[in-house]
Enzyme design. Structure first.
Site, PDB file in Angstrom:
ATOM      1  N   SER A 107       0.829  -1.215   0.000  1.00 14.97           N
ATOM      2  CA  SER A 107       0.000   0.000   0.000  1.00 14.97           C
ATOM      3  C   SER A 107       0.860   1.261   0.000  1.00 14.97           C
ATOM      4  O   SER A 107       1.943   1.283   0.587  1.00 14.97           O
ATOM      5  CB  SER A 107      -0.868  -0.012   1.265  1.00 14.97           C
ATOM      6  N   TYR A 130      -2.415   5.433  -4.003  1.00 10.91           N
ATOM      7  CA  TYR A 130      -3.436   6.411  -3.625  1.00 10.91           C
ATOM      8  C   TYR A 130      -3.020   7.728  -4.251  1.00 10.91           C
ATOM      9  O   TYR A 130      -1.824   7.998  -4.411  1.00 10.91           O
ATOM     10  CB  TYR A 130      -3.481   6.590  -2.107  1.00 10.91           C
ATOM     11  N   THR A 156      -6.049   2.495  -6.554  1.00 13.86           N
ATOM     12  CA  THR A 156      -7.290   2.429  -5.767  1.00 13.86           C
ATOM     13  C   THR A 156      -8.138   3.650  -6.075  1.00 13.86           C
ATOM     14  O   THR A 156      -7.688   4.787  -5.921  1.00 13.86           O
ATOM     15  CB  THR A 156      -6.967   2.315  -4.266  1.00 13.86           C
ATOM     16  N   LYS A 252      -8.733  -0.729  -8.624  1.00 14.63           N
ATOM     17  CA  LYS A 252      -9.355  -1.401  -7.469  1.00 14.63           C
ATOM     18  C   LYS A 252     -10.402  -0.504  -6.818  1.00 14.63           C
ATOM     19  O   LYS A 252     -10.117   0.658  -6.506  1.00 14.63           O
ATOM     20  CB  LYS A 252      -8.266  -1.754  -6.451  1.00 14.63           C
ATOM     21  N   HIS A 276     -13.812  -1.955  -0.717  1.00 16.49           N
ATOM     22  CA  HIS A 276     -12.764  -1.614   0.240  1.00 16.49           C
ATOM     23  C   HIS A 276     -12.993  -2.346   1.579  1.00 16.49           C
ATOM     24  O   HIS A 276     -12.713  -1.807   2.651  1.00 16.49           O
ATOM     25  CB  HIS A 276     -12.739  -0.092   0.456  1.00 16.49           C
TER      26      HIS A 276
HETATM   27  C1  LIG Z   1      -6.826  -2.462   7.855  1.00 17.45           C
HETATM   28  C2  LIG Z   1      -7.086  -2.243   6.403  1.00 17.45           C
HETATM   29  C3  LIG Z   1      -6.345  -1.296   5.725  1.00 17.45           C
HETATM   30  C4  LIG Z   1      -6.538  -1.121   4.346  1.00 17.45           C
HETATM   31  N1  LIG Z   1      -5.741  -0.243   3.665  1.00 17.45           N
HETATM   32  C5  LIG Z   1      -5.855  -0.166   2.318  1.00 17.45           C
HETATM   33  C6  LIG Z   1      -4.932   0.613   1.572  1.00 17.45           C
HETATM   34  O1  LIG Z   1      -4.007   1.204   2.113  1.00 17.45           O
HETATM   35  N2  LIG Z   1      -5.117   0.680   0.235  1.00 17.45           N
HETATM   36  C7  LIG Z   1      -6.124   0.025  -0.399  1.00 17.45           C
HETATM   37  O2  LIG Z   1      -6.254   0.115  -1.615  1.00 17.45           O
HETATM   38  N3  LIG Z   1      -6.995  -0.736   0.288  1.00 17.45           N
HETATM   39  C8  LIG Z   1      -6.863  -0.851   1.620  1.00 17.45           C
HETATM   40  N4  LIG Z   1      -7.715  -1.676   2.308  1.00 17.45           N
HETATM   41  C9  LIG Z   1      -8.720  -2.444   1.591  1.00 17.45           C
HETATM   42  C10 LIG Z   1      -8.136  -3.803   1.153  1.00 17.45           C
HETATM   43  O3  LIG Z   1      -7.191  -3.641   0.131  1.00 17.45           O
HETATM   44  C11 LIG Z   1      -9.218  -4.738   0.629  1.00 17.45           C
HETATM   45  O4  LIG Z   1      -9.969  -4.090  -0.355  1.00 17.45           O
HETATM   46  C12 LIG Z   1     -10.145  -5.243   1.741  1.00 17.45           C
HETATM   47  O5  LIG Z   1      -9.429  -5.522   2.919  1.00 17.45           O
HETATM   48  C13 LIG Z   1     -10.868  -6.482   1.285  1.00 17.45           C
HETATM   49  O6  LIG Z   1     -11.764  -6.912   2.249  1.00 17.45           O
HETATM   50  P1  LIG Z   1     -11.451  -8.078   3.314  1.00 17.45           P
HETATM   51  O7  LIG Z   1     -10.610  -7.448   4.371  1.00 17.45           O
HETATM   52  O8  LIG Z   1     -12.793  -8.440   3.790  1.00 17.45           O
HETATM   53  O9  LIG Z   1     -10.697  -9.172   2.593  1.00 17.45           O
HETATM   54  C14 LIG Z   1      -7.532  -1.869   3.675  1.00 17.45           C
HETATM   55  C15 LIG Z   1      -8.265  -2.812   4.381  1.00 17.45           C
HETATM   56  C16 LIG Z   1      -8.052  -3.010   5.728  1.00 17.45           C
HETATM   57  C17 LIG Z   1      -8.853  -4.065   6.454  1.00 17.45           C
END
Ligand SMILES: Cc1cc2nc3c(=O)[nH]c(=O)nc-3n(C[C@H](O)[C@H](O)[C@H](O)COP(=O)(O)O)c2cc1C
Length: 387
Positions: A107, A130, A156, A252, A276
């Site tokens: 990320s 981002y 994203t 994404k 997300h």
């Molecule tokens: C703690 C956390 C931080 C996240 N940070 C980002 C991020 O920095 N960039 C991003 O594109 N998605 C981020 N996401 C979304 C994840 O990439 C992903 O879309 C999501 O976790 C999928 O759902 P799941 O946790 O149920 O598998 C984050 C998700 C979580 C749980």
């Protein structure tokens, strides 16, 4: 070594070993958490067709994602602050992924920088972008990802502004963590975590701090991102980013058919159907419910992946059978990382692989690439029938 039979086992250990602030950060959705809950509960509404007396020898879960070989079509999703769940967490997760033969996505909001992860791994990883307001920073970010030989860019597109997660506000989430009597008291009970953190210098946003103009990341996460992120991001800007990157581009955060068509127009190689993990628009439909309509519209023209709500190999199988080419897991690998570091991420991948492989066999399939809607029983009205 504790016995790990499923992802929930890892989650229980993770909860015990991780400071509340970071556990809450991962284990929450925005506002009422309706979308967060439905991401998982909607998987349970899909049924699998059991088939018997089919030769199940010589099974394979190997596939390709954006032209790259993978041992199973499951990538580690970009997760911000992974290095706060466990010291040097991004490096540990990337190592587990490369040994397993699946992509790791770093990320923009990681603790370990692009350079840190590249120096400490052997194989190329994916980088997630981002969009910040600082244009020079953005250009340098792409150059840094190129120099690190990242093999795909995940842009994203569903977070220009952050969905509110109540617990993060109450906990005053920041990296490094703010030291209040309450947070210190809690951290002192997390011995393994604390020793790890004392042994690393990586405790703030490695890709951003010192690189982007005007970013003071000492304040709360929601406050500084709202000031630094580019609220003006639009399709023209995404088109520009496409030109800046020669390799595969994955968009994404697509949940709507119209946006999926636009992703096609700007020349993306793949999209991730995602909300997300229920952390952005609360009240949006689950990713698995959004998937069929998007596949019907663009599935033959662009690679379609899915994330949000995957907690098992059965969930992966359901997404693939519905027609996704690939999946991403977020929390499922974070639980493993917070529980047991690199070994925990490996354990999460092993659990999901075993579940996928065995479930595939019980569905009468030998090759993950042959999964299809014939493996599913989908209730009427599950997708695409809205007023
Ligand atoms: C703690 C956390 C931080 C996240 N940070 C980002 C991020 O920095 N960039 C991003 O594109 N998605 C981020 N996401 C979304 C994840 O990439 C992903 O879309 C999501 O976790 C999928 O759902 P799941 O946790 O149920 O598998 C984050 C998700 C979580 C749980």
């Amino acid at each position: 070594m504790p016995v790990i039979t499923n992802i929930d086992d890892l989650k229980r250990i993770y909860k015990r070993r991780t400071p509340k602030m970071f556990y809450d950060y991962a284990e929450s959705g925005s506002w009422t958490e309706q979308t967060f809950r439905e991401n998982t509960s909607d998987f349970d509404k899909l049924y699998l067709r059991q088939r018997i007396a089919v030769d199940m020898t010589g099974r394979s879960t190997a596939s390709q994602l954006v032209g790259q070989d993978v041992s199973m079509p499951v990538a580690l999703a970009p997760v911000g602050l992974t290095g706060m769940q466990c010291a040097d967490g991004e490096i540990k997760a990337a190592r587990a992924a490369e040994k397993f033969g699946v992509p790791f996505t770093l990320s923009t909001m990681s603790i370990c920088s692009i350079e840190d992860v590249a120096e400490n791994t052997e194989k190329p990883f994916w980088f997630q972008v981002y969009t910040l307001k600082d244009d020079d920073f953005m250009r340098r970010l792409f150059d840094r990802a190129k120099a690190a030989k990242c093999s795909a860019l995940v842009i994203t597109v569903d977070l220009q502004i952050m969905g509110q997660r109540h617990k993060d506000i109450r906990n005053g989430l920041s990296a490094p963590p703010k030291l209040t009597p309450k947070s210190v008291a809690n951290m002192m009970t997390k011995v393994q975590w604390g020793l790890g953190m004392l042994g690393t210098k990586r405790r703030t946003f490695g890709n951003v701090v010192g690189h982007a103009k005007g970013v003071d990341a000492t304040g709360s996460l929601s406050a500084w991102t709202s000031q630094a992120f580019d609220h003006a991001l639009d399709w023209e800007r995404i088109k520009e980013f496409r030109k800046w990157w020669d390799g595969p581009v994955i968009l994404k955060g697509i949940l709507d058919v119209e946006d999926a068509r636009k992703a096609l127009d700007v020349g993306a190689d793949a999209i991730v159907v995602s909300n997300h993990g229920g952390r952005q628009l609360d009240g949006a439909i689950s990713s698995i419910r959004a998937l069929p309509e998007i596949l019907d519209a663009v599935g033959d023209k662009i690679e379609v992946h899915l994330d949000s709500g995957i907690r098992s190999g059965q969930d992966v199988l359901k997404a693939l059978a519905m027609g996704a080419k690939g999946t991403m897991i977020g929390r499922a690998f974070v639980y493993g990382l917070g529980a047991m570091g690199e070994a925990g991420v490996t354990a999460a991948l092993e659990v999901i692989h075993k579940e996928l492989d065995t479930t595939m066999a019980l569905c009468g399939e030998r090759d993950v690439k042959n999964l299809g809607r014939h493996n599913l029983l989908v209730p009427k009205g599950f997708s695409g029938e809205w007023e």
